[in-house]
Write an enzyme that holds these catalytic residues in place. Sequence first.
Site, mmCIF file in Angstrom:
data_model
loop_
_atom_site.group_PDB
_atom_site.id
_atom_site.type_symbol
_atom_site.label_atom_id
_atom_site.label_comp_id
_atom_site.label_asym_id
_atom_site.label_seq_id
_atom_site.Cartn_x
_atom_site.Cartn_y
_atom_site.Cartn_z
ATOM 1 N N SER A 87 -5.117 -1.228 -2.122
ATOM 2 C CA SER A 87 -4.611 -1.440 -0.753
ATOM 3 C C SER A 87 -3.576 -0.387 -0.367
ATOM 4 O O SER A 87 -3.496 0.020 0.797
ATOM 5 C CB SER A 87 -4.051 -2.859 -0.583
ATOM 6 N N HIS A 125 6.247 1.449 -6.940
ATOM 7 C CA HIS A 125 6.519 0.384 -7.910
ATOM 8 C C HIS A 125 7.053 -0.833 -7.152
ATOM 9 O O HIS A 125 7.918 -0.688 -6.280
ATOM 10 C CB HIS A 125 7.553 0.868 -8.940
HETATM 11 C C1 GAR Z 1 1.031 -2.623 -5.954
HETATM 12 O O1 GAR Z 1 1.841 -3.743 -5.727
HETATM 13 C C2 GAR Z 1 1.812 -1.540 -6.669
HETATM 14 O O2 GAR Z 1 3.150 -1.467 -6.277
HETATM 15 C C3 GAR Z 1 1.693 -2.003 -8.093
HETATM 16 O O3 GAR Z 1 0.368 -2.457 -8.225
HETATM 17 C C4 GAR Z 1 -0.082 -2.946 -6.958
HETATM 18 C C5 GAR Z 1 -1.365 -2.251 -6.638
HETATM 19 O O4 GAR Z 1 -1.947 -2.805 -5.484
HETATM 20 N N1 GAR Z 1 1.973 -0.943 -9.007
HETATM 21 C C6 GAR Z 1 2.544 -1.125 -10.194
HETATM 22 O O5 GAR Z 1 2.854 -2.211 -10.611
HETATM 23 C C7 GAR Z 1 2.769 0.150 -10.975
HETATM 24 N N2 GAR Z 1 3.527 -0.109 -12.138
HETATM 25 P P1 GAR Z 1 -3.043 -1.985 -4.679
HETATM 26 O O6 GAR Z 1 -4.133 -1.591 -5.678
HETATM 27 O O7 GAR Z 1 -3.559 -2.961 -3.679
HETATM 28 O O8 GAR Z 1 -2.398 -0.793 -4.060
#
Ligand code: GAR
Length: 218
Positions: free
Chosen positions: A18, A114
Site C-alpha cells: 500500500s 517504519h
Molecule cells: C507498513 O506499515 C510499513 O511501515 C511496515 O510494513 C507495512 C507495509 O505495508 N514496514 C516495516 O515494518 C519495516 N520494518 P504495505 O505493504 O501496505 O506498504
Amino acid sequence: MSAGPRTRVAILISGRGSNMVSLIEAAKAPDYPAEIVLVLSNRPEAGGLAHARSVGIPAHAIDHTTFSDRATFDAALDAELRAAGVELVCLAGFMRIFSAGFAEAWAGRMINIHPSLLPLFKGTHTHAQALAAGVRLHGCTVHYVVPELDAGPIVAQAAVPVRSGDDPDSLAARVIVQEHRLYPAALALVAGGRARLEGERVVIDDDRGAADAALLSL
Ligand code: GAR
C-alpha cells in the site's frame, strides 16, 4: 540529488504494497521529482507486484528462498537495481535485513518507512510496543537506511494520537493513513534535493520542506 531530470526510483516490497501504491500515485504528478522505474519483491506472492505491473511498471520477485545466503541474494538485488539505472531505493514494507555490504553500497541512496516514531519501537510489532509503553503519540518515520536496523538519519515523521480503547490493529489503521501521506512527501524532499544528509542528520533547507517532513494528525 538536484532538480532537473527525475530521480530513478526502485521500490522494494514484501507484501500488499500500500505504501508502494502511494508513491506510484504521487509520482504521476508531472512536477514530482521522482519516477518509479522498478518494483522488486523478495516474495513471489506479494500482492503489490500485480498492481505495479497493472500500471506499467516493471515488477518481479527475486525469491530469497532460492538463494543460499544473504550476500548472494543481496548481490542479485544489487545487479537488478544497477541494470535498471536506479538512483534511489525506497523500502516499502520490505521485511528482509540486508548484509552490511549492501547497506553500505546504497548508503545515502536508500530510504525506508517504519511504523513508529523512531528511535522508539524498532523492529516488529511496533503498534503493540507503543501500547505497552503507554505513549500518547505514535506514528511513522521515513529514514535513510544504515546497516543497523531502523537506525538511520530521519527524513520525516508523522504523529497520531493513541486513543483509549486502541488495540494494535486500530492503531495500525490510524498510522497507515499517515504513512501514505508521509512517504510521498519524504521522497519528494529527498529526490528534489531539498533534504540532504549531513553526517548523522538530515538537513532540510526551507520552511515548507520542514513542514512537509513533520506531519501531525491529532
Ligand atoms: C507498513 O506499515 C510499513 O511501515 C511496515 O510494513 C507495512 C507495509 O505495508 N514496514 C516495516 O515494518 C519495516 N520494518 P504495505 O505493504 O501496505 O506498504
